[in-house]
Write an enzyme that holds these catalytic residues in place. Sequence first.
Site, PDB file in Angstrom:
ATOM      1  N   TYR A 109       2.894  11.626  -4.490  1.00  0.00           N
ATOM      2  CA  TYR A 109       2.045  11.182  -5.386  1.00  0.00           C
ATOM      3  C   TYR A 109       0.403  12.553  -4.904  1.00  0.00           C
ATOM      4  O   TYR A 109       0.230  13.393  -5.852  1.00  0.00           O
ATOM      5  CB  TYR A 109       1.093  10.038  -5.106  1.00  0.00           C
ATOM      6  CG  TYR A 109       1.565   9.243  -5.281  1.00  0.00           C
ATOM      7  CD1 TYR A 109       1.761   9.130  -7.165  1.00  0.00           C
ATOM      8  CD2 TYR A 109       3.053   9.010  -4.616  1.00  0.00           C
ATOM      9  CE1 TYR A 109       2.458   8.191  -7.741  1.00  0.00           C
ATOM     10  CE2 TYR A 109       3.845   7.948  -5.366  1.00  0.00           C
ATOM     11  CZ  TYR A 109       3.029   7.330  -6.975  1.00  0.00           C
ATOM     12  OH  TYR A 109       4.118   7.045  -7.739  1.00  0.00           O
ATOM     13  N   VAL A 137       1.891  14.373   4.733  1.00  0.00           N
ATOM     14  CA  VAL A 137       3.220  13.127   5.059  1.00  0.00           C
ATOM     15  C   VAL A 137       2.597  12.064   4.839  1.00  0.00           C
ATOM     16  O   VAL A 137       1.599  11.119   4.734  1.00  0.00           O
ATOM     17  CB  VAL A 137       4.227  13.392   5.866  1.00  0.00           C
ATOM     18  CG1 VAL A 137       4.787  13.995   5.800  1.00  0.00           C
ATOM     19  CG2 VAL A 137       3.076  12.704   7.180  1.00  0.00           C
ATOM     20  N   THR A 192       1.755   1.607   7.055  1.00  0.00           N
ATOM     21  CA  THR A 192       1.189   0.910   8.410  1.00  0.00           C
ATOM     22  C   THR A 192       2.841   0.057   9.941  1.00  0.00           C
ATOM     23  O   THR A 192       3.154   0.040   9.037  1.00  0.00           O
ATOM     24  CB  THR A 192       0.450  -1.062   7.980  1.00  0.00           C
ATOM     25  OG1 THR A 192       0.193  -0.718   6.848  1.00  0.00           O
ATOM     26  CG2 THR A 192       0.264  -1.880   8.735  1.00  0.00           C
ATOM     27  N   THR A 196      -4.263  10.122   4.734  1.00  0.00           N
ATOM     28  CA  THR A 196      -5.136   9.431   5.992  1.00  0.00           C
ATOM     29  C   THR A 196      -4.606   9.293   6.412  1.00  0.00           C
ATOM     30  O   THR A 196      -3.045   9.025   6.991  1.00  0.00           O
ATOM     31  CB  THR A 196      -5.630   8.408   4.968  1.00  0.00           C
ATOM     32  OG1 THR A 196      -5.386   8.735   3.388  1.00  0.00           O
ATOM     33  CG2 THR A 196      -6.549   7.934   5.083  1.00  0.00           C
ATOM     34  N   PHE A 239      -9.410  12.726  -2.208  1.00  0.00           N
ATOM     35  CA  PHE A 239     -10.291  11.007  -2.435  1.00  0.00           C
ATOM     36  C   PHE A 239      -9.638  10.932  -3.788  1.00  0.00           C
ATOM     37  O   PHE A 239     -10.257  10.376  -4.507  1.00  0.00           O
ATOM     38  CB  PHE A 239     -11.747  11.352  -2.598  1.00  0.00           C
ATOM     39  CG  PHE A 239     -12.201  11.581  -1.241  1.00  0.00           C
ATOM     40  CD1 PHE A 239     -12.595  10.365  -0.236  1.00  0.00           C
ATOM     41  CD2 PHE A 239     -12.591  12.463  -0.499  1.00  0.00           C
ATOM     42  CE1 PHE A 239     -13.076  10.466   0.712  1.00  0.00           C
ATOM     43  CE2 PHE A 239     -12.871  12.655   0.664  1.00  0.00           C
ATOM     44  CZ  PHE A 239     -13.355  11.416   1.099  1.00  0.00           C
ATOM     45  N   ALA A 297      -7.570   9.575  -7.325  1.00  0.00           N
ATOM     46  CA  ALA A 297      -7.440   8.174  -7.985  1.00  0.00           C
ATOM     47  C   ALA A 297      -5.800   8.122  -8.518  1.00  0.00           C
ATOM     48  O   ALA A 297      -5.827   8.825  -9.371  1.00  0.00           O
ATOM     49  CB  ALA A 297      -7.644   6.945  -8.214  1.00  0.00           C
ATOM     50  N   ASN A 337     -12.557   4.368   2.097  1.00  0.00           N
ATOM     51  CA  ASN A 337     -11.520   3.165   1.234  1.00  0.00           C
ATOM     52  C   ASN A 337     -12.079   2.026   1.283  1.00  0.00           C
ATOM     53  O   ASN A 337     -11.536   0.727   0.673  1.00  0.00           O
ATOM     54  CB  ASN A 337     -10.148   4.091   1.197  1.00  0.00           C
ATOM     55  CG  ASN A 337      -9.347   4.280   0.823  1.00  0.00           C
ATOM     56  OD1 ASN A 337     -10.044   4.681  -0.641  1.00  0.00           O
ATOM     57  ND2 ASN A 337      -8.621   4.856   0.821  1.00  0.00           N
ATOM     58  N   CYS A 388      -2.517   2.750  -0.309  1.00  0.00           N
ATOM     59  CA  CYS A 388      -4.049   3.040   0.896  1.00  0.00           C
ATOM     60  C   CYS A 388      -4.895   1.782   0.776  1.00  0.00           C
ATOM     61  O   CYS A 388      -5.213   2.116   2.520  1.00  0.00           O
ATOM     62  CB  CYS A 388      -4.774   4.210   0.082  1.00  0.00           C
ATOM     63  SG  CYS A 388      -3.958   5.337  -0.075  1.00  0.00           S
TER      64      CYS A 388
END
EC number: 1.1.1.22
Length: 480
Positions: free
Chosen positions: A11, A86, A90, A128, A158, A160, A220, A272
Amino acid sequence: MVKICCIGAGYVGGATMAVIALKCPSIEVAVVDISVSRITAWNSDQLPIYEPGLDEVVKQRRGKNLFFSTDVEKHVAEADIVFVSVNTPTKTQGLGAGKAADLTYWESAARMIADVSKSDKIVVEKSTVPVKTAEAIEKILTHNSKGIKYQILSNPEFLAEGTAMEDLFKPDRVLIGGRETPDGHRAIKALKDVYAYWVPEDRIITTNLWSAELSKLAANAFLAQRISSVNAMSALCEATGADVSQVSHAVGKDTRIGPKFLNASVGFGGSCFQKDILNLVYICQCNGLPEVADYWKQVIKINDYQKNRFVNRVVSSMFNTVSGKKIAILGFAFKKDTGDTRETPAMDVCKGLLGDKANVSIYDPQVTEDQIQRDLSMNKFDWHHPVHLRPPSPTSVKQVSVVWDAYEATKDAHGLCILTEWDEFKTLDYQRIYNNMQKPAFVFDGRNIVNVEKLREIGYIVYSIGKPLDPWLKDMPAVA
Ligand code: NAI
């Protein structure tokens, strides 16, 4: 000619590089990925992601100065600037499981850069990442450097989803963090020059590396915190007869607060917010700051509470059971104008309803049946989730049907839940839907998009988050 290579055609990588190629015709941009199917899709008429406005930009620049390739090593070797975009999910196992960011993909990208590079490079963190990641990346690169010089920059994204192209064309700010050394300043300037093709200079902020990395996590966390704040208020509104839309409007008029991101809903989702807050919590814990960690953890707890509360509302309103009942789900993506379902609240709501043995019929204009079935059978890491939100057994997924029409989804249904705010759900023929539903017919609006009064006139029993309760619901508390 400056050459840019972006590792990761997702994305972020796909959309940001398409815009760089469009705005900087004299720069050659290659987007590379290990996923053959993703790259094949980027090179076809059916792009791998849905994002308004993206198709046109890709069509305009592809084959000119924008290339999509699986030849990762060749393009990295040739590039002056390498973006790494990439995934950083989590961790699901081992130390920090359920909290820390999994940097496996990042590390393998860094090792590959070190292996194939033959000239000096600027390596840009676009993903991130936890604060201080640049230090680890620097170690990997310099320990394998063969005399090649690397400068690491942090340039968090940043955008969306759903408004990615607008966000990239007119960003509120572009943030570039780098080392405070002459080489670091030169690298910052080189990246600044790329953005300067279309972003006004006063919107390009430069900082040290750690501030840039932490700012993305902080942004975020602040955004998600606003949603959890208004969602917490929505529960109190329902208990007191206040209307959350009126409260948000009044609160948002304060210029210190502002009106954005104050819509109550079934909860936030997306790839995110949750992962970045979990990561922030983990970093706080690792730095001996348990109070700060607990503060941010609460943002996620409220989000889980809100999804849980929604499921309980549905079940308690329908005589305390949805077993064997058909529940229509309108919208599965985590928000409108995207086909992305990562961490979508619809997943938890459906799992909750399936846990109570409902038959679920789902319609989303952008999400495929295959994706929905995979999402509903997938195991999610288990962190403070109530039992009924835990993954159902594989057999219960058979209770799911996915259809390509809202009217088909709602036919003979006992209740309908709106879980994504797609514009088309605002203008459905709710009289026609009512005529074809079982009675009493229930609407549970998880995005506050329907006209409650009109629907009540038709005959529906309506639940709308944070709004004064339908008399039917008044004696049916839905607190988890
Ligand atoms: P994604 O999952 O859509 O794309 C990541 C891509 O990287 C995948 O196609 C994967 O095959 C590829 N990849 C992984 N390891 C690789 C390797 N070693 N070599 C080549 N390719 C490799 O992820 P998405 O959504 O684009 O996110 C990327 C990063 O950007 C994440 O860190 C995310 O937190 C961050 N981000 C995401 C935003 C969003 O709205 N999706 C917004 C801002 C930041």
